[in-house]
Scaffold this motif. Structure first.
Motif, PDB file in Angstrom:
ATOM      1  N   ASN A 299       1.087  -1.151   0.081  1.00  0.00           N
ATOM      2  CA  ASN A 299      -0.048  -0.032  -0.251  1.00  0.00           C
ATOM      3  C   ASN A 299       0.953   1.097   0.007  1.00  0.00           C
ATOM      4  O   ASN A 299       2.041   1.259   0.435  1.00  0.00           O
ATOM      5  CB  ASN A 299      -0.821  -0.018   1.335  1.00  0.00           C
ATOM      6  CG  ASN A 299      -1.963  -1.044   1.186  1.00  0.00           C
ATOM      7  OD1 ASN A 299      -2.628  -1.347   0.230  1.00  0.00           O
ATOM      8  ND2 ASN A 299      -1.919  -2.006   2.366  1.00  0.00           N
TER       9      ASN A 299
ATOM     10  N   TYR B 178       0.724   5.954   0.209  1.00  0.00           N
ATOM     11  CA  TYR B 178      -0.116   6.771   0.448  1.00  0.00           C
ATOM     12  C   TYR B 178       0.341   8.186  -0.207  1.00  0.00           C
ATOM     13  O   TYR B 178       1.405   8.233  -0.664  1.00  0.00           O
ATOM     14  CB  TYR B 178      -0.107   7.190   1.847  1.00  0.00           C
ATOM     15  CG  TYR B 178      -0.616   6.120   2.674  1.00  0.00           C
ATOM     16  CD1 TYR B 178      -2.036   6.033   2.960  1.00  0.00           C
ATOM     17  CD2 TYR B 178       0.217   5.003   3.119  1.00  0.00           C
ATOM     18  CE1 TYR B 178      -2.541   4.935   3.840  1.00  0.00           C
ATOM     19  CE2 TYR B 178      -0.258   4.148   3.950  1.00  0.00           C
ATOM     20  CZ  TYR B 178      -1.652   3.829   4.075  1.00  0.00           C
ATOM     21  OH  TYR B 178      -2.446   2.665   4.720  1.00  0.00           O
TER      22      TYR B 178
ATOM     23  N   ASN C 218      -4.225  -0.124  -9.132  1.00  0.00           N
ATOM     24  CA  ASN C 218      -4.409   0.175  -7.651  1.00  0.00           C
ATOM     25  C   ASN C 218      -5.704   0.557  -7.459  1.00  0.00           C
ATOM     26  O   ASN C 218      -6.657   0.744  -8.374  1.00  0.00           O
ATOM     27  CB  ASN C 218      -3.206   1.243  -7.561  1.00  0.00           C
ATOM     28  CG  ASN C 218      -3.770   2.559  -8.295  1.00  0.00           C
ATOM     29  OD1 ASN C 218      -4.676   2.818  -8.929  1.00  0.00           O
ATOM     30  ND2 ASN C 218      -2.768   3.262  -8.485  1.00  0.00           N
TER      31      ASN C 218
ATOM     32  N   PRO D 122      -8.298   2.442  -4.130  1.00  0.00           N
ATOM     33  CA  PRO D 122      -8.224   2.900  -3.211  1.00  0.00           C
ATOM     34  C   PRO D 122      -8.519   2.201  -1.789  1.00  0.00           C
ATOM     35  O   PRO D 122      -9.100   1.125  -1.757  1.00  0.00           O
ATOM     36  CB  PRO D 122      -9.510   4.032  -3.012  1.00  0.00           C
ATOM     37  CG  PRO D 122      -9.864   3.997  -4.645  1.00  0.00           C
ATOM     38  CD  PRO D 122      -9.163   2.462  -5.142  1.00  0.00           C
ATOM     39  N   ASN D 123      -7.573   2.416  -0.974  1.00  0.00           N
ATOM     40  CA  ASN D 123      -7.472   1.648   0.517  1.00  0.00           C
ATOM     41  C   ASN D 123      -7.631   2.559   1.617  1.00  0.00           C
ATOM     42  O   ASN D 123      -6.637   3.196   1.852  1.00  0.00           O
ATOM     43  CB  ASN D 123      -6.409   0.722   0.714  1.00  0.00           C
ATOM     44  CG  ASN D 123      -6.182  -0.225   1.884  1.00  0.00           C
ATOM     45  OD1 ASN D 123      -7.417  -0.395   2.448  1.00  0.00           O
ATOM     46  ND2 ASN D 123      -4.947  -0.489   2.032  1.00  0.00           N
ATOM     47  N   HIS D 124      -8.743   2.776   2.286  1.00  0.00           N
ATOM     48  CA  HIS D 124      -8.739   3.939   3.354  1.00  0.00           C
ATOM     49  C   HIS D 124      -8.125   3.207   4.732  1.00  0.00           C
ATOM     50  O   HIS D 124      -8.389   1.970   5.348  1.00  0.00           O
ATOM     51  CB  HIS D 124     -10.360   4.222   3.519  1.00  0.00           C
ATOM     52  CG  HIS D 124     -10.696   4.950   2.549  1.00  0.00           C
ATOM     53  ND1 HIS D 124     -10.422   6.004   2.089  1.00  0.00           N
ATOM     54  CD2 HIS D 124     -11.569   4.425   1.415  1.00  0.00           C
ATOM     55  CE1 HIS D 124     -10.950   6.404   1.013  1.00  0.00           C
ATOM     56  NE2 HIS D 124     -11.734   5.386   0.596  1.00  0.00           N
TER      57      HIS D 124
ATOM     58  N   GLN E  57      -5.888   8.473   2.715  1.00  0.00           N
ATOM     59  CA  GLN E  57      -6.384   7.734   1.873  1.00  0.00           C
ATOM     60  C   GLN E  57      -4.958   7.058   1.284  1.00  0.00           C
ATOM     61  O   GLN E  57      -4.130   7.631   0.676  1.00  0.00           O
ATOM     62  CB  GLN E  57      -7.182   8.188   0.585  1.00  0.00           C
ATOM     63  CG  GLN E  57      -7.579   7.551  -0.444  1.00  0.00           C
ATOM     64  CD  GLN E  57      -8.220   8.370  -1.697  1.00  0.00           C
ATOM     65  OE1 GLN E  57      -8.768   9.346  -1.364  1.00  0.00           O
ATOM     66  NE2 GLN E  57      -8.449   7.449  -2.618  1.00  0.00           N
TER      67      GLN E  57
ATOM     68  N   TRP F 108      -3.485   3.620  -1.201  1.00  0.00           N
ATOM     69  CA  TRP F 108      -3.883   2.652  -2.505  1.00  0.00           C
ATOM     70  C   TRP F 108      -3.103   1.507  -2.517  1.00  0.00           C
ATOM     71  O   TRP F 108      -2.075   1.289  -1.883  1.00  0.00           O
ATOM     72  CB  TRP F 108      -3.167   3.406  -3.525  1.00  0.00           C
ATOM     73  CG  TRP F 108      -3.712   4.805  -3.894  1.00  0.00           C
ATOM     74  CD1 TRP F 108      -3.527   6.119  -3.310  1.00  0.00           C
ATOM     75  CD2 TRP F 108      -4.783   5.130  -4.468  1.00  0.00           C
ATOM     76  NE1 TRP F 108      -4.412   7.029  -3.645  1.00  0.00           N
ATOM     77  CE2 TRP F 108      -5.237   6.291  -4.640  1.00  0.00           C
ATOM     78  CE3 TRP F 108      -5.775   4.393  -5.401  1.00  0.00           C
ATOM     79  CZ2 TRP F 108      -6.446   7.275  -5.150  1.00  0.00           C
ATOM     80  CZ3 TRP F 108      -6.860   4.895  -6.156  1.00  0.00           C
ATOM     81  CH2 TRP F 108      -7.162   6.362  -6.137  1.00  0.00           C
ATOM     82  N   HIS F 109      -4.030   0.413  -2.676  1.00  0.00           N
ATOM     83  CA  HIS F 109      -3.538  -1.117  -2.818  1.00  0.00           C
ATOM     84  C   HIS F 109      -3.240  -1.426  -4.069  1.00  0.00           C
ATOM     85  O   HIS F 109      -3.777  -1.355  -5.111  1.00  0.00           O
ATOM     86  CB  HIS F 109      -4.721  -1.863  -2.229  1.00  0.00           C
ATOM     87  CG  HIS F 109      -4.513  -3.269  -2.043  1.00  0.00           C
ATOM     88  ND1 HIS F 109      -3.357  -3.942  -1.139  1.00  0.00           N
ATOM     89  CD2 HIS F 109      -5.006  -4.266  -2.890  1.00  0.00           C
ATOM     90  CE1 HIS F 109      -3.316  -5.127  -1.440  1.00  0.00           C
ATOM     91  NE2 HIS F 109      -4.234  -5.498  -2.398  1.00  0.00           N
TER      92      HIS F 109
END
Length: 181
Positions: free
Chosen positions: A60, A62, A132, A134-136, A142, A144-145
């Motif tokens: 991940n 950011y 990728n 979004p991964n909160h 926020q 990104w995965h």
């Protein structure tokens, strides 16, 4: 990323096993200028053997980072494409700077068998895409995965099945009145 590609595939059909045997494949990639920019992620497409496993890349990142630390087109090629007999062609592009890498397998391929798909076609090659999501994180950041998926670009062909002899019934005749010694 926008790319055009053309290919030359040499294969033969093995009727005994109902398989396609691919003996050579060459793919040529032409990159087009992107129409929009992103945050610096390295979008990647790999043209590969349809039996190839998806790359496994965990991570991940950011914003404002555009990708994982140390990642670029060459590092992705070295990790997933270089010396991999299942990879035929590779393109990776930074979606902010538009820097890109295009690489090809120059050592040749190991012939491989392709089984018939459920729809009757054979897939000669497929693409694998790096993207990728979004991964909160839960703390307001926020992130990104990174993920890899089988792409929509692939080449399938149809080979007609060999005609099979159809027999609906068989008749035998036996006459017990005729006995010869």
């Amino acid at each position: 990323m926008k790319i055009d590609y053309n290919y030359d595939v040499t294969y033969h059909y093995n009727m005994a096993t109902d398989q396609i045997i691919v003996t050579n494949i060459k793919i040529n990639l032409n990159r087009e200028e992107p129409t929009q920019k992103g945050n610096g992620f390295w979008d990647t497409v790999i043209f590969a053997n349809p039996n190839a496993n998806l790359p496994q890349e965990l991570g991940n990142y950011y914003l404002p980072n555009g990708d994982l630390p140390g990642i670029n087109g060459d590092s992705l090629w070295n990790k997933y494409g270089n010396n991999n007999k299942d990879v035929f062609a590779f393109v990776s592009q930074n979606n902010q700077t538009e820097q890109y890498t295009i690489k090809y397998n120059t050592s040749g391929i190991t012939p491989y068998a392709v089984n018939r798909n459920s729809d009757g076609t054979f897939t000669l090659f497929k693409t694998m895409d790096r993207g990728n999501l979004p991964n909160h994180s839960g703390n307001g950041d926020q992130g990104w995965h990174i993920w890899w998926i089988n792409g929509n670009l692939k080449k399938t062909i149809t080979v007609p099945q060999a005609p099979q002899r159809k027999t609906t019934e068989v008749h035998y005749h036996y006459n017990p009145s005729v006995i010869r010694l």
